[in-house]
Design a protein around this motif. Structure first.
Motif, PDB file in Angstrom:
ATOM      1  N   LYS A  79     -20.010  54.683  86.236  1.00 58.38           N
ATOM      2  CA  LYS A  79     -18.555  54.850  86.309  1.00 58.38           C
ATOM      3  C   LYS A  79     -18.157  55.997  87.231  1.00 58.38           C
ATOM      4  O   LYS A  79     -17.017  56.419  87.256  1.00 58.38           O
ATOM      5  N   ASN A  80     -19.160  56.521  87.966  1.00 55.39           N
ATOM      6  CA  ASN A  80     -18.934  57.601  88.936  1.00 55.39           C
ATOM      7  C   ASN A  80     -18.460  58.890  88.259  1.00 55.39           C
ATOM      8  O   ASN A  80     -17.781  59.707  88.854  1.00 55.39           O
ATOM      9  N   ASN A 105     -26.536  56.757  82.035  1.00 58.94           N
ATOM     10  CA  ASN A 105     -26.448  55.692  83.050  1.00 58.94           C
ATOM     11  C   ASN A 105     -25.021  55.175  83.166  1.00 58.94           C
ATOM     12  O   ASN A 105     -24.508  54.906  84.262  1.00 58.94           O
ATOM     13  N   SER A 106     -24.348  55.046  81.992  1.00 63.11           N
ATOM     14  CA  SER A 106     -22.965  54.564  82.007  1.00 63.11           C
ATOM     15  C   SER A 106     -22.052  55.526  82.754  1.00 63.11           C
ATOM     16  O   SER A 106     -21.202  55.119  83.545  1.00 63.11           O
ATOM     17  N   ARG A 163     -21.670  60.623  72.457  1.00 60.74           N
ATOM     18  CA  ARG A 163     -22.155  59.250  72.577  1.00 60.74           C
ATOM     19  C   ARG A 163     -21.233  58.269  71.838  1.00 60.74           C
ATOM     20  O   ARG A 163     -21.017  57.141  72.294  1.00 60.74           O
ATOM     21  N   PHE A 164     -20.691  58.690  70.702  1.00 59.00           N
ATOM     22  CA  PHE A 164     -19.798  57.816  69.938  1.00 59.00           C
ATOM     23  C   PHE A 164     -18.325  58.036  70.296  1.00 59.00           C
ATOM     24  O   PHE A 164     -17.429  57.784  69.510  1.00 59.00           O
ATOM     25  N   LYS A 165     -18.099  58.577  71.516  1.00 55.78           N
ATOM     26  CA  LYS A 165     -16.745  58.697  72.090  1.00 55.78           C
ATOM     27  C   LYS A 165     -15.806  59.450  71.160  1.00 55.78           C
ATOM     28  O   LYS A 165     -14.676  59.031  70.898  1.00 55.78           O
ATOM     29  N   ALA A 210     -21.931  63.017  83.454  1.00 57.49           N
ATOM     30  CA  ALA A 210     -23.347  62.671  83.354  1.00 57.49           C
ATOM     31  C   ALA A 210     -24.215  63.924  83.416  1.00 57.49           C
ATOM     32  O   ALA A 210     -25.157  64.094  82.650  1.00 57.49           O
ATOM     33  N   SER A 211     -23.873  64.821  84.348  1.00 57.81           N
ATOM     34  CA  SER A 211     -24.639  66.063  84.486  1.00 57.81           C
ATOM     35  C   SER A 211     -24.522  66.910  83.227  1.00 57.81           C
ATOM     36  O   SER A 211     -25.504  67.449  82.734  1.00 57.81           O
TER      37      SER A 211
END
Length: 718
Positions: free
Chosen positions: A531-532, A526-527, A579-581, A537-538
């Protein structure tokens, strides 16, 4: 019926294997190599990169960009690791990529650099292929004597190693060399040898290509009807054996057929086939030039000239002398036919010098005649006379060679057809023998199955009778009845324990993907969307869905391969890392004796320990964390060492007591229960120990888990 079904499937598999063995290296191998690549290290990693690069050079469809991409990575890695063999192979592959791009100066540099390295590491097979590709390069540069020398060297190496793939290619290029210099007898000999070898190999792609090569030979000798016949035979053969010319961009037939029709002055047929050729491979420069020549015959001079002049600079730069002769002749004709003799002259002169230097008589004939016409238009009678005289002399020589070869070729053609018929007959005999063998195998399997069935039936009948007698004896006394009752109770308890074990195992498997992890993954997706970052995301969602699917699939199995377990683990770690960048890195290391497809363990045993290391060790670390997973085999036991440089268990316990996320340890708890059940069941011995790591000052520097899993082999699983 089940035995018959399995036997039929087995025979079908054998047939598929035999069919695939008759083809060029299968494209499916590329996916397998890509899957193995992350598991390789050092020289094995470099060899895998080179194997990937080589897979892209096989016809019918060649991918020069992919050849160079993988070879470039291999070259750099080989330099960094001081690995001469890998460096030589990568250099050869970069040269091959340059050949397919018609960058012959670049190709020659790479190949000449690789050759002495192959020699220094005593890789004769590599020397054979490298000399062969160098010969092909020198042919394109009109350096026929050097090209023949390189190809003969390659044959000596490839023959010693029984490399029929390379031998067939070498013979084909010797055929091209002799055709270019007008030695049609030798050209026919090597073209025939190449074709017959491909036939015996059942190499359908190269059989079709060899028939096209035979068409080229007849076209060079001026026998256009026979040339068209061979082109059409090759085309039909390829279609019969499943070659899709459009998907493969394989232009071995439409373009040469169109070019042959030009020589027969049948322009409409020529344009028809050339237009089809441009649909098959729109980027093919030779097809464009043939199409330009057809436009020239249709007097569309401006369009033709635009095609001829475009590649001139690159051909000169990369010394593509063979193709340069052709477009210089075409450009000279176009300017001469538009009454621009002054512009035509330099193109014709340059082309004639190239042809004369290499003694390519067919081009010398056309260019000397063109120069005679140009000098006549420029009112230079002496020069026109000199070139006309050269034209007559060379043309007579070429026509005589072609005439005598066609005159003596009828018997060779008849012998060649007999050889082809003999090879075809041999293949039919082999097929009949193979069919007979398969029928015998099927009959033997049916008989074996029948014998086994009657043995089993006899055993069952005997067992039923024996059990009936036993029951009669047990019913005689109450004590025996009580024992039977106690046995029944024990069986019920055992069944209940097995049921509980199965329930706990499924609960443990499903708990791996706990709701908090799923919620956090969806939040991350979702984030990205907010943030476009749709591409991120895909990408994240694709990994997430694949991980969920693999967990669900694996949870249905009692045992899965170590390969599948590692793939699931990598997907999980990639998700957590994203997920944890990227707050931590991880590495999977396998010792050289592990065959990941042949080792089977219970699913999702390793992931909870990795999860524990990330959530309780690495996520609370200020600096970037590192998770190492090392796998080795000892005495039929898979050893997995999971090491993190996190905050340690003591500090993690303090953090956990202050946090609401106390359910994270459930995965490890259920895994412990699973291990106990596995050990009690006796199906798989497994254990683990946890060790706190300290630095030199005695401070916590991480945690190490040593997990031992008794694995099963493929035969045990089957």
């Amino acid at each position: 019926m089940l035995v018959l079904k399995k036997t039929g499937i087995f025979i079908l598999q054998i047939c598929c294997i035999l069919y695939l063995a008759a083809q060029h290296p299968a494209r499916q191998k590329i996916d397998s190599l890509k899957k193995l690549l992350p598991l390789k290290q050092g020289t094995q990693y470099i060899d895998c990169l080179n194997d990937l690069s080589e897979e892209y050079w096989w016809p019918p469809r060649v991918y020069p960009d992919s050849i160079s991409m993988w070879a470039d990575i291999a070259y750099k890695e080989a330099e960094n690791n001081n690995y001469p063999s890998g460096l030589a192979k990568a250099g050869m592959h970069l040269g091959v990529s340059a050949i397919y791009r018609k960058n012959f100066v670049t190709a020659e540099n790479y190949l000449r650099t690789a050759l002495p390295v192959f020699d220094s590491v005593h890789d004769e097979n590599g020397e054979g292929w490298c000399n062969l590709w160098l010969g092909q390069t020198l042919y394109s540069e009109n350096r026929f004597t050097e090209a023949a020398s390189c190809i003969r060297k390659s044959l000596s190496y490839l023959t010693r190693h029984n490399n029929n793939e390379g031998i067939g290619k070498a013979w084909a290029w010797l055929s091209f060399l002799y055709a270019a210099t007008g030695n049609y007898d030798s050209s026919f000999e090597y073209c025939t040898k190449s074709l017959l070898l491909r036939e015996t190999m059942s190499d359908h792609v190269c059989v079709a290509a060899s028939l096209a090569n035979m068409g080229y030979l007849y076209r060079s000798a001026g026998d256009y009807e026979d040339a068209l016949s061979y082109y059409r035979q090759g085309q039909q053969y390829g279609t019969l054996h499943g070659i899709n010319y459009y998907t493969a961009n394989w232009n071995y037939f439409e373009e040469p057929i169109g070019a042959t029709y030009q020589l027969m002055h049948n322009i409409d047929s020529s344009l028809y086939y050339l237009q089809r050729a441009m649909q098959i491979d729109p980027a093919n420069q030779m097809t464009k030039i043939s199409f330009g020549e057809a436009l020239l015959l249709k007097h569309q001079y401006d369009s033709a000239l635009a095609i001829f002049l475009k590649p001139l600079g690159n051909y000169r730069k990369e010394n593509d002398a063979w193709d340069l002769m052709r477009i210089l002749l075409d450009a000279g004709k176009a300017f001469e036919q538009t009454n621009q003799p002054a512009k035509a002259l330099p193109y014709a002169q340059e082309g004639f010098l190239i042809a004369q230097k290499a003694n390519v008589k067919p081009y010398m004939v056309q260019l000397s005649l063109l120069l005679a016409r140009i000098y006549k238009d420029l009112n230079k009678a002496d020069s026109a006379y000199d070139f006309m005289r050269q034209y007559v002399a060379v043309n007579d020589s070429v026509k005589n060679q072609q005439f005598f070869w066609r005159l003596t070729n009828y018997k060779k053609q008849d012998d060649f057809k007999k050889q082809l018929a003999a090879v075809s007959l041999l293949e039919k005999d082999n097929k009949i023998k193979d069919d007979a063998i398969q029928r015998n195998i099927l009959l033997r399997n049916i008989l074996t199955a029948g014998v086994v069935f009657f043995i089993l039936l006899a055993f069952i009948v005997y067992r039923v009778i024996d059990l009936r007698r036993e029951n009669e004896r047990l019913e005689k006394t109450k004590l025996q009845y009580a024992l039977d009752k106690e046995l029944a109770k024990n069986e019920q308890k055992q069944s209940a324990l097995q049921k509980k074990a199965a329930e706990l195992e499924m609960q443990a498997l499903r708990s791996q993907m706990n709701p908090h992890f799923i919620f956090n993954c969806l939040s991350s997706i979702n984030s990205f969307i907010l943030k476009n970052k749709t591409e991120d995301a895909s990408h994240y969602l694709t990994k997430f869905s694949r991980l969920i699917r693999m967990v669900l699939n694996n949870s249905q199995q009692s045992y899965i391969s170590l390969d599948d377990e590692l793939e699931t683990l990598q997907l999980y770690l990639d998700m957590e890392k994203l997920r944890f960048k990227n707050s931590f890195e991880y590495a999977l290391n396998l010792s050289g004796n592990i065959e990941v497809q042949a080792i089977f363990i219970p699913p999702l045993l390793i992931q909870p320990f990795a999860e524990n290391a990330i959530w309780h060790g690495l996520m609370h670390k200020q600096e970037k964390g590192l998770l190492m997973l090392d796998f080795s085999i000892e005495d039929r036991v898979l050893n997995c060492v999971i090491t993190d440089n996190g905050i340690g268990r003591e500090e993690a316990a303090l953090v956990k007591s202050k946090s609401s996320e106390k359910q994270k340890s459930m995965g490890l708890k259920i895994t412990t229960e699973r291990l106990n059940l596995l050990n009690n069941d006796g199906g798989c011995e497994a254990s683990f120990t946890i060790e706190d790591l300290k630095d030199e000052s005695g401070n916590a520097s991480g945690t190490r888990v040593r997990l031992r899993i008794g694995y099963k082999t493929l035969n045990q699983i089957l």
